[in-house]
Design an enzyme around this catalytic site. Structure first.
Site, PDB file in Angstrom:
ATOM      1  N   ILE A   1      -3.584  51.486 154.974  1.00 48.37           N
ATOM      2  CA  ILE A   1      -3.864  52.466 156.034  1.00 48.37           C
ATOM      3  C   ILE A   1      -4.768  52.242 156.919  1.00 48.37           C
ATOM      4  O   ILE A   1      -4.577  52.337 158.130  1.00 48.37           O
ATOM      5  CB  ILE A   1      -3.877  53.799 155.125  1.00 48.37           C
ATOM      6  CG1 ILE A   1      -2.718  53.970 154.018  1.00 48.37           C
ATOM      7  CG2 ILE A   1      -3.797  55.071 156.330  1.00 48.37           C
ATOM      8  CD1 ILE A   1      -1.414  54.247 154.690  1.00 48.37           C
TER       9      ILE A   1
ATOM     10  N   CYS B   1     -15.202  59.781 159.437  1.00 49.75           N
ATOM     11  CA  CYS B   1     -15.835  58.829 158.679  1.00 49.75           C
ATOM     12  C   CYS B   1     -15.422  57.307 159.481  1.00 49.75           C
ATOM     13  O   CYS B   1     -14.604  57.134 160.115  1.00 49.75           O
ATOM     14  CB  CYS B   1     -15.101  58.712 157.564  1.00 49.75           C
ATOM     15  SG  CYS B   1     -15.756  59.963 156.408  1.00 49.75           S
TER      16      CYS B   1
HETATM   17  N1  EPU Z   1      -2.965  55.920 163.493  1.00 50.22           N
HETATM   18  C1  EPU Z   1      -2.750  55.299 164.810  1.00 50.22           C
HETATM   19  N2  EPU Z   1      -2.525  56.110 165.791  1.00 50.22           N
HETATM   20  C2  EPU Z   1      -2.579  57.447 165.607  1.00 50.22           C
HETATM   21  C3  EPU Z   1      -2.742  58.021 164.393  1.00 50.22           C
HETATM   22  C4  EPU Z   1      -2.856  57.294 163.435  1.00 50.22           C
HETATM   23  O1  EPU Z   1      -2.700  53.958 164.724  1.00 50.22           O
HETATM   24  O2  EPU Z   1      -2.410  58.235 166.780  1.00 50.22           O
HETATM   25  C5  EPU Z   1      -2.823  55.196 162.252  1.00 50.22           C
HETATM   26  C6  EPU Z   1      -4.441  55.064 161.782  1.00 50.22           C
HETATM   27  O3  EPU Z   1      -5.514  54.501 162.445  1.00 50.22           O
HETATM   28  C7  EPU Z   1      -4.154  54.768 160.338  1.00 50.22           C
HETATM   29  C8  EPU Z   1      -2.820  55.389 160.120  1.00 50.22           C
HETATM   30  O4  EPU Z   1      -2.189  55.539 161.284  1.00 50.22           O
HETATM   31  O5  EPU Z   1      -4.150  53.371 160.153  1.00 50.22           O
HETATM   32  C9  EPU Z   1      -2.737  56.512 159.119  1.00 50.22           C
HETATM   33  O6  EPU Z   1      -3.448  57.602 159.759  1.00 50.22           O
HETATM   34  P1  EPU Z   1      -3.039  58.921 159.999  1.00 50.22           P
HETATM   35  O7  EPU Z   1      -2.788  59.670 161.218  1.00 50.22           O
HETATM   36  O8  EPU Z   1      -2.122  59.512 158.777  1.00 50.22           O
HETATM   37  O9  EPU Z   1      -4.367  59.668 159.148  1.00 50.22           O
HETATM   38  P2  EPU Z   1      -5.179  61.135 159.916  1.00 50.22           P
HETATM   39  O10 EPU Z   1      -3.882  61.974 160.019  1.00 50.22           O
HETATM   40  O11 EPU Z   1      -6.006  60.511 160.749  1.00 50.22           O
HETATM   41  C10 EPU Z   1      -5.370  61.920 157.488  1.00 50.22           C
HETATM   42  C11 EPU Z   1      -6.580  62.487 156.586  1.00 50.22           C
HETATM   43  C12 EPU Z   1      -7.573  61.223 156.091  1.00 50.22           C
HETATM   44  C13 EPU Z   1      -6.648  60.595 154.942  1.00 50.22           C
HETATM   45  C14 EPU Z   1      -5.042  60.066 156.102  1.00 50.22           C
HETATM   46  C15 EPU Z   1      -4.068  59.218 155.122  1.00 50.22           C
HETATM   47  C16 EPU Z   1      -6.994  64.549 157.510  1.00 50.22           C
HETATM   48  C17 EPU Z   1      -8.148  65.333 158.518  1.00 50.22           C
HETATM   49  N3  EPU Z   1      -7.437  63.314 157.362  1.00 50.22           N
HETATM   50  O12 EPU Z   1      -6.018  61.279 158.614  1.00 50.22           O
HETATM   51  O13 EPU Z   1      -8.359  62.027 155.326  1.00 50.22           O
HETATM   52  O14 EPU Z   1      -7.195  59.452 154.640  1.00 50.22           O
HETATM   53  O15 EPU Z   1      -4.584  61.353 156.710  1.00 50.22           O
HETATM   54  O16 EPU Z   1      -3.664  60.006 154.202  1.00 50.22           O
HETATM   55  O17 EPU Z   1      -5.930  65.211 157.346  1.00 50.22           O
HETATM   56  C18 EPU Z   1     -10.548  61.975 154.051  1.00 50.22           C
HETATM   57  O18 EPU Z   1     -10.039  62.991 153.713  1.00 50.22           O
HETATM   58  O19 EPU Z   1     -11.291  61.163 153.710  1.00 50.22           O
HETATM   59  C19 EPU Z   1      -9.535  61.519 155.136  1.00 50.22           C
HETATM   60  C20 EPU Z   1      -9.873  60.056 155.810  1.00 50.22           C
END
Ligand code: EPU
Length: 414
Positions: free
Chosen positions: A324, A115
């Site tokens: 976030i 997204c």
């Molecule tokens: N971030 C970094 N570097 C990284 C990883 C993350 O800077 O290597 C930052 C991101 O840019 C963001 C924050 O850390 O600002 C949090 O990101 P996180 O890694 O926790 O998110 P994600 O693992 O990419 C998952 C869910 C998302 C949900 C977030 C937060 C999955 C596939 N996706 O994403 O789900 O919003 O955790 O809870 O599990 C959704 O379902 O609509 C969705 C976006």
């Protein structure tokens, strides 16, 4: 694809939520580590899950779906490169890295998609895998990962990233090491993944909040697991119920997973009764509040936009702080078109003043959660709302239109 909605119809009855998208995606990735069958019950029939299964099939799995049950078996395969087009379609594909590294000692990741909710670097993944002995390099639009030493000891994530935590867990569950991961994310979907892996013979244990201890096992066995209900889907329907419920029951999930949003709803004056694996909500007159998104157990970023809509109907001024992601407030421009009083202060901060009646308009879904929010906005607006780019909603919500029609909404897919 569009949704066309005739607004202001009360919602009455029960909506059952499907299995959690953000647990299902990770379990599909984990299945490549399992010798024999992985059987997943309560697997949502949504586009992201189908794409994840397609990726698994491209790297050596064979999956069969019967309703909400998915059976995944492994063929002998030495493929460690993720397919470009499919990986470009969903961010969740990043969680294949841990299992591929565990299985083959290497992995190739084309830049993942997902997204449009702001910059989504993979720095935390690279950092934690590096601390576990994996070298990452980027050439062109691909990341190359390679195991260069055995993992051991205590390592700390830079930040509690959900998918970085999951990649580390899946990388570590098979082997001869013992590792303590610190500063892990605590989302319930991670604990469901841990439960599934432990059912398969892994030895993974949360040792107080953000710490996870992993003792490698020689192999993972066939597993049969039921995925938890989707708390974000449930939270979306709860907002629908607070706006139009007469009453609306939402079942098939654990209300404890929404403890913070439910606490906030009560503080705002919303009527919500907890039942076993369900809640009952009614149209409520509510007060403004302040929302700050945070990692679990804080207020979830994935419910920020439905709650933003709710705030347009609450009495008073509500500040929102999206901590976030840095581009998850664009939906407010669409709500403004419909008559909401919103002010974007920065990419992270906005303010909503309510209550304001909304009027049906032609609006656009900017991302998955914002798309679902646009549908809810159409449900409360006067007259007809057309929600564009609605196929994005099918990525994460199974049959949103049919579920809503069944409780009294007027919504058609065109
Ligand atoms: N971030 C970094 N570097 C990284 C990883 C993350 O800077 O290597 C930052 C991101 O840019 C963001 C924050 O850390 O600002 C949090 O990101 P996180 O890694 O926790 O998110 P994600 O693992 O990419 C998952 C869910 C998302 C949900 C977030 C937060 C999955 C596939 N996706 O994403 O789900 O919003 O955790 O809870 O599990 C959704 O379902 O609509 C969705 C976006």
């Amino acid at each position: 694809m569009k949704f066309i909605i005739e607004g202001q119809k009360p919602l009455r009855g029960e909506i059952k939520v499907n299995g959690a998208k953000n647990a299902a995606l990770k379990m599909i990735a984990a299945s490549i580590l399992i010798e024999g069958k992985t059987i997943l019950h309560n697997t949502p029939q949504i586009v992201d899950v189908e794409n994840m299964l397609k990726i698994a099939d491209k790297i050596g799995s064979e999956s069969v779906r019967r309703g909400d049950v998915v059976e995944i078996s492994q063929n002998k395969s030495d493929i460690f490169k993720l397919p470009e087009a499919l990986t470009g379609a969903l961010r969740g594909a990043i969680v294949f890295i841990g299992p591929l590294l565990s299985k083959h000692g290497k992995a190739v990741l084309p830049v993942p998609g997902g997204c449009a909710i702001g910059r989504r670097p993979i720095t935390d993944h690279i950092d934690i895998l590096g601390k576990l002995g994996v070298r990452a390099t980027k050439e062109g639009d691909k990341y190359y990962f390679e195991k260069i030493r055995e993992p051991h000891g205590t390592v700390q994530l830079l930040a509690p990233s959900v998918t970085a935590t999951e990649n580390a867990i899946m990388y570590l569950c098979v082997g001869q090491h013992e590792v303590l991961l610190r500063n892990c994310a605590q989302e319930p979907e991670i604990d469901d993944l841990i439960a599934m892996l432990n059912d398969a013979g892994a030895k993974i244990r949360r040792v107080g909040g953000k710490n996870i201890n992993i003792i490698g096992v020689p192999k993972l066995n066939p597993v049969d697991h039921t995925i938890i209900g989707d708390r974000v889907e449930a939270g979306t329907w709860i907002v629908a119920g607070l706006l139009l419920g007469n009453p609306l029951k939402i079942s098939g999930f654990n209300p404890e997973h929404l403890a913070e949003p439910i606490r906030l709803i009560r503080k705002m004056g919303g009527i919500i009764d907890l039942e076993q694996n369900a809640v009952r909500v009614k149209k409520s007159t509510m007060r403004s509040t302040q929302i700050t998104t945070q990692a679990y157990p804080g207020f979830p970023t994935d419910l920020q936009s439905p709650f933003g809509l709710l705030l347009t109907q609450c009495n008073g001024r509500s500040p929102i702080n999206e901590t976030i992601f840095n581009d998850r407030l664009k939906y407010l421009d669409e709500l403004k078109l419909m008559g909401a009083r919103t002010k974007n202060i920065s990419v992270h901060k906005a303010e909503i003043t309510g209550p304001t009646p909304l009027v049906g308009k032609h609006i656009h879904s900017t991302d998955l959660r914002a798309g679902a929010t646009m549908v809810l906005a159409g449900l409360i607006a006067e007259g007809k709302t057309i929600v564009d780019n609605a196929q994005i909603i099918d990525r994460g919500y199974q049959e949103m239109d049919n579920k809503l029609s069944a409780v009294g909404a007027s919504i058609v897919r065109k």
